[in-house]
Enzyme design. Structure first.
Site, PDB file in Angstrom:
ATOM      1  N   SER A   1       0.837  -1.195   0.000  1.00 10.40           N
ATOM      2  CA  SER A   1       0.000   0.000   0.000  1.00 10.40           C
ATOM      3  C   SER A   1       0.879   1.256   0.000  1.00 10.40           C
ATOM      4  CB  SER A   1      -0.958  -0.039   1.197  1.00 10.40           C
ATOM      5  OG  SER A   1      -1.977   0.926   1.070  1.00 10.40           O
TER       6      SER A   1
ATOM      7  N   GLU B   1      -8.961  -5.150  -4.556  1.00  8.34           N
ATOM      8  CA  GLU B   1      -8.428  -4.018  -3.789  1.00  8.34           C
ATOM      9  C   GLU B   1      -9.541  -3.079  -3.333  1.00  8.34           C
ATOM     10  OE1 GLU B   1      -5.357  -3.482  -2.933  1.00  8.34           O
ATOM     11  OE2 GLU B   1      -4.069  -4.591  -4.317  1.00  8.34           O
TER      12      GLU B   1
ATOM     13  N   HIS C   1      -7.678  -5.601  -0.294  1.00 11.88           N
ATOM     14  CA  HIS C   1      -6.469  -4.823  -0.025  1.00 11.88           C
ATOM     15  C   HIS C   1      -5.913  -5.214   1.350  1.00 11.88           C
ATOM     16  CE1 HIS C   1      -3.809  -1.329  -0.377  1.00 11.88           C
ATOM     17  NE2 HIS C   1      -4.095  -1.033   0.882  1.00 11.88           N
TER      18      HIS C   1
END
Length: 571
Positions: free
Chosen positions: A219, A352, A469
């Site tokens: 991330s 995600e 995610h």
């Protein structure tokens, strides 16, 4: 709702257990405590046991720079020359960097004095130095931790590598920029680079090879890793890179209007003058808790439409700035032919956008009413781009005649996946294939769903397709709140596969080298001529039985390639 509640209960139990464990480590007399001499002094750690029963050592909370407080706020990190004590106890995790609590936003946690790193190393002595993996945590450059509570790298260490995790400055402390007052930004990136310098100076004392360092992150940690991958001033301190869910390949990943953000933050603190130097003086003297509290109010009107809203991000620095990390746009660096010769793993999870849906459930009606909100910042703001018209095209592609809402949650997560993560990752892969002939890259999509997919459950996405995610991290790291599963279960097998792939890459620059017994070969992305009109993306689908695929989410991929070709000059 039930999976979310179970997650909270697991977090609570793990927190209590972790605090009790820290007390034992601090005071129990029977624990072996190895001491290592580094350049700044001696550090005392702890010897513990890996899941396979073998010993390993860890050293938590080693300072790598002076505390960035007082006059050092909004300045590059200052290397620490000495610990100032005969032996520094590095037994338990230090405080996180100051930040809003990730679940309870009104609560401010952590400390501004938090430039520390953790070192985890096999305890078995080897004649040869072993590979090093340096991890940068995520959290939107606003939240996050390097703590072993989340990022315990036991399974990576079991494969014979040293792992280093780092804390760095977040939010305005790490990314505020006001060049007219001598504040050039990117301090969080410079902290990360300083930690890499510390590794170069000291990791051999732990048995590590400073000439074989892999930088990896997820991330915002992946955004950071990617910037260092592009930066000649950073790239000399590591040798391979892994980017999980975040490719900083365009200016859409950079901070919007940084100067006015700095001025607005001072205004929120009561400053009404017009001097940029006074703005910095006010911000430098302000309580850290107030800067942390007010940072999200600095988002512009434009940014309020974003699925993920993180105001303070990297900037392109003036070339004359002290210790600059990024002095050209990512696009220009990537298109400078044959300037990057470092292997890269890059990819994303299969859904995600679960994160974006979680953060925008209460705003879906606004996306339905404002089609221009559907246009990602990636598209820029050229004169010929009518964002309402383009937004209608995007809405038609993903939703047809259906409204944007919870009833179309799978389509919403597809959109948010592409909006923030997938399209830029695909564009990065294409540019590297076209302009960097000696930068071998391996692309992946992590699609496995199992009992370690804690992020998906925490975000309330268990009814949705795919891996969320952050789910891939929980197969690499042994987080304290994960369930204890038997060694022969499918989740553990997937964990073994991804850990082997990542550590093989760290050791050899190839995730499936000759002689490896994983049972499949991860093929690199094929190179293409810069003028090629088409691009096929070879990709490893990481699931219970990994397999090579081509062009993941192909219809969506080609839709965005078409939009990019029509409205931008990227391709």
């Amino acid at each position: 709702m039930i999976p979310f509640v179970i997650c909270l209960i697991r977090l609570l139990i793990a927190t209590i257990s972790s605090e009790l464990g820290s007390l034992v480590v601090r005071y129990w007399p029977g624990i072996e405590r190895p001491v290592v001499q580094v350049r700044q002094g001696r550090v005392k750690g702890v010897t513990s046991r890996l899941p396979n029963g073998k010993p390993y050592n860890y050293f938590k909370g080693i300072p790598y720079a002076k505390p960035p407080v007082g006059e050092l706020r909004f300045r590059p990190p200052v290397p620490l020359e000495s610990f100032g004590v005969p032996v520094l106890k590095c037994l338990v995790d230090k405080n996180d960097f100051i930040q809003p609590h990730v679940l309870f936003k009104q609560l401010i946690t952590g400390s501004e004095d938090a430039l520390y790193l953790n070192v985890y190393t096999p305890a078995t002595a080897k004649e040869e130095k072993i590979p090093v993996m340096v991890y940068i945590h995520g959290g939107g450059l606003q939240h996050g931790t390097a703590s072993s509570f989340v990022y315990d790298p036991q399974y990576l260490v079991m494969q014979g590598v040293i792992v280093v995790t780092m804390f760095y400055r977040l939010g305005p402390f790490g990314f505020l920029s006001l060049p007219s007052a001598g504040v050039h930004g990117n301090f969080g990136l410079k902290d990360q680079r300083q930690a890499l310098i510390w590794v170069q100076e000291n990791i051999d004392r732990f048995g590590g090879d400073p000439q074989n360092v892999t930088l990896f992150g997820e991330s915002a940690g992946s955004w950071s890793t990617y910037v260092h991958y592009l930066s000649p001033s950073s790239r000399k301190y590591f040798h391979r890179a892994i980017c999980q869910s975040g490719d900083t390949c365009t200016e859409s990943n950079l901070q919007i209007d940084p100067e006015n953000k700095a001025r607005k933050l001072a205004y929120l603190l009561g400053y009404r003058g017009s001097s940029d130097q006074e703005v910095i003086d006010v911000l430098r003297k302000a309580p850290a808790s107030l800067l942390t509290k007010y940072q999200t109010l600095c988002n512009s009107e434009q940014e309020r439409s974003f699925p993920l809203r993180f105001p303070f991000r990297p900037v392109v620095e003036h070339s004359c700035s002290e210790d600059a990390v990024l002095t050209q746009t990512p696009e220009k660096l990537l298109k400078s032919v044959d300037t990057i010769r470092m292997p890269l793993i890059s990819g994303y999870t299969s859904n995600e956008g679960i994160l974006g849906l979680t953060r925008n459930k209460h705003r879906l009606k606004k996306y339905n009413e404002n089609p221009k909100w559907l246009v990602p910042e990636l598209m820029g703001h050229p004169a010929g781009l009518n964002r309402t018209v383009v937004g209608d095209q995007i809405k038609q592609f993903y939703f047809g005649n259906k409204p944007i809402g919870l009833e179309t949650s799978n389509q919403v997560t597809d959109l948010f996946s592409d909006h923030t993560f997938v399209t830029t990752s695909n564009l990065s892969a294409e540019w590297l294939a076209k302009y960097q002939p000696n930068a071998e890259q391996y692309h992946y999509v992590f699609s496995y769903c199992g009992r370690f997919n804690f992020a998906k459950a925490l975000y309330g996405g268990t009814a949705l397709q795919g891996a969320s995610h952050g789910d891939d991290c929980l197969y690499l790291f042994n987080a304290a709140f994960l369930p204890k599963l038997p060694a022969n279960c499918e989740e553990q097998q997937v964990r073994q596969q991804i850990v082997r792939l990542w550590t093989n890459f760290a050791k050899y620059g190839n995730p499936t080298p000759d002689g490896d017994n994983l049972g499949f070969r991860w093929k690199p992305v094929k190179k293409v001529h810069p003028s090629s009109a088409s691009f096929d993306l070879d990709c490893l689908d990481i699931t219970s039985v990994p397999r090579m695929i081509q062009n993941p989410f192909q219809e969506r991929k080609e839709f965005w390639r078409g939009m990019i070709k029509k409205y931008t000059n990227y391709l």
